[in-house]
Scaffold this active site. Sequence first.
Site, mmCIF file in Angstrom:
data_model
loop_
_atom_site.group_PDB
_atom_site.id
_atom_site.type_symbol
_atom_site.label_atom_id
_atom_site.label_comp_id
_atom_site.label_asym_id
_atom_site.label_seq_id
_atom_site.Cartn_x
_atom_site.Cartn_y
_atom_site.Cartn_z
ATOM 1 N N ASP A 203 0.914 -0.976 0.051
ATOM 2 C CA ASP A 203 0.331 0.052 -0.278
ATOM 3 C C ASP A 203 0.652 1.012 -0.234
ATOM 4 O O ASP A 203 2.693 0.813 0.010
ATOM 5 C CB ASP A 203 -0.569 0.128 1.155
ATOM 6 C CG ASP A 203 -1.936 1.390 1.395
ATOM 7 O OD1 ASP A 203 -2.437 1.216 0.270
ATOM 8 O OD2 ASP A 203 -2.019 1.719 2.538
ATOM 9 N N SER A 204 0.514 2.534 -0.217
ATOM 10 C CA SER A 204 1.202 3.382 0.056
ATOM 11 C C SER A 204 1.640 3.939 1.889
ATOM 12 O O SER A 204 2.637 4.407 1.849
ATOM 13 C CB SER A 204 0.146 5.223 -0.209
ATOM 14 O OG SER A 204 -1.102 4.416 0.491
ATOM 15 N N CYS B 207 -4.565 -1.759 -1.294
ATOM 16 C CA CYS B 207 -4.328 -0.261 -1.994
ATOM 17 C C CYS B 207 -5.204 0.004 -2.998
ATOM 18 O O CYS B 207 -5.177 -0.656 -4.152
ATOM 19 C CB CYS B 207 -2.777 0.502 -2.431
ATOM 20 S SG CYS B 207 -3.192 1.842 -3.093
ATOM 21 N N GLU C 132 -2.882 8.474 8.628
ATOM 22 C CA GLU C 132 -1.884 9.006 8.783
ATOM 23 C C GLU C 132 -1.087 9.140 9.773
ATOM 24 O O GLU C 132 -0.160 8.995 10.352
ATOM 25 C CB GLU C 132 -1.054 9.343 7.124
ATOM 26 C CG GLU C 132 -0.911 8.408 6.540
ATOM 27 C CD GLU C 132 -0.063 7.077 6.124
ATOM 28 O OE1 GLU C 132 0.868 6.429 7.175
ATOM 29 O OE2 GLU C 132 -0.922 5.483 5.660
ATOM 30 N N CYS D 55 -11.277 2.471 0.112
ATOM 31 C CA CYS D 55 -9.618 3.121 0.193
ATOM 32 C C CYS D 55 -9.141 1.902 1.274
ATOM 33 O O CYS D 55 -9.505 2.077 2.551
ATOM 34 C CB CYS D 55 -9.380 4.469 0.527
ATOM 35 S SG CYS D 55 -7.671 4.887 1.003
ATOM 36 N N HIS E 209 -6.742 2.446 3.883
ATOM 37 C CA HIS E 209 -6.830 3.234 4.899
ATOM 38 C C HIS E 209 -7.816 3.586 6.232
ATOM 39 O O HIS E 209 -8.311 3.605 7.011
ATOM 40 C CB HIS E 209 -6.326 4.707 4.678
ATOM 41 C CG HIS E 209 -4.995 4.571 4.622
ATOM 42 N ND1 HIS E 209 -4.495 4.539 2.815
ATOM 43 C CD2 HIS E 209 -3.876 5.118 5.131
ATOM 44 C CE1 HIS E 209 -3.325 4.738 3.023
ATOM 45 N NE2 HIS E 209 -3.008 5.068 4.431
HETATM 46 N N1 DGL Z 1 -4.575 3.502 0.877
HETATM 47 C C1 DGL Z 1 -4.737 3.460 -0.261
HETATM 48 C C2 DGL Z 1 -5.876 3.027 -0.990
HETATM 49 O O1 DGL Z 1 -6.442 2.207 -0.770
HETATM 50 C C3 DGL Z 1 -4.093 4.743 -1.027
HETATM 51 C C4 DGL Z 1 -4.642 5.686 0.234
HETATM 52 C C5 DGL Z 1 -3.313 7.210 -0.321
HETATM 53 O O2 DGL Z 1 -2.162 7.254 -0.751
HETATM 54 O O3 DGL Z 1 -3.809 8.206 -0.705
HETATM 55 O O4 DGL Z 1 -6.179 3.681 -1.868
#
Ligand code: DGL
Length: 266
Positions: free
Chosen positions: A11-12, A74, A151, A183, A185
């Site tokens: 993931d990011s 991600c 984050e 997402c 997150h």
């Molecule tokens: N967690 C990520 C997603 O599912 C990326 C979030 C990001 O870096 O903007 O899209």
Amino acid sequence: MDRHAPVGVYDSGVGGLTVVREIRRQLPAEQIIYLADSARLPYGDRPPQEIQLFARQIITFLLSRGVKMVVIACNTSSALALPIIREEFSLPLIGMIEPGVTAALRMSGKGKVGVIATQGTVDSDAYGRMLRKHGVKVYSQACPRFVPLIESGHLNSPQMAQAIDEYLGPLRAAGVDALIYGCTHYPFLNSQIQGYMGQTKTVDPAVEAVRQASLCLADMGLISPVKKNRDLFFTTGDPKEFARRGARLLGQELDRVEQIDLNAEG
Ligand code: DGL
């Protein structure tokens, strides 16, 4: 391929840890190698070509560590890179979008589905296109302030409450009966979002994605019978910071976090 080979996950940032949590629940004997591209976070506002380049670099790195599969934890990468790069790699790549759609179709009674995601995922219309094929009415909403707030650990802050109200207010008013966390997150905000949305069912694509990963491994005869090695975490950012944030969000220490320079890996 060895059944004990690890499963790669990326993931990011910390978002993919919601997928790690699910892998540990459904596939407890699998060793995980996780990569957080924290130095280049957020992915949500980046152009598709960049997301594709990052995906190639990361999957190549995970392959060099001997993974038997990659779970793209991600949605932005699943939406913008996976359809383009899938054919370039011979190992199974599991994304989040199709599993999220499958799970939402199962849960939505009235066929009014909300999708909250990064700007990139919303703009790609990856969820919308698939859901509409099933006659579902889709309400998409980009939530660009969520990832930076998660984050930085501001889950219960006034800024978060304000962002939730701003992004989810229209979806609540539209009466969506299922809401996809588009997402990785966002499942960390589950209690806040559920509290705000009331009766709406929330959908975490990770549950279905890991179920599909498990079926795929079983199909190839690659399910690990026993966990031999500890999970490994890599970040392109600050390893101490990632370990601290990750442990707080997951509620348990991360086994080992190392820094990695993807450009130096070639
Ligand atoms: N967690 C990520 C997603 O599912 C990326 C979030 C990001 O870096 O903007 O899209």
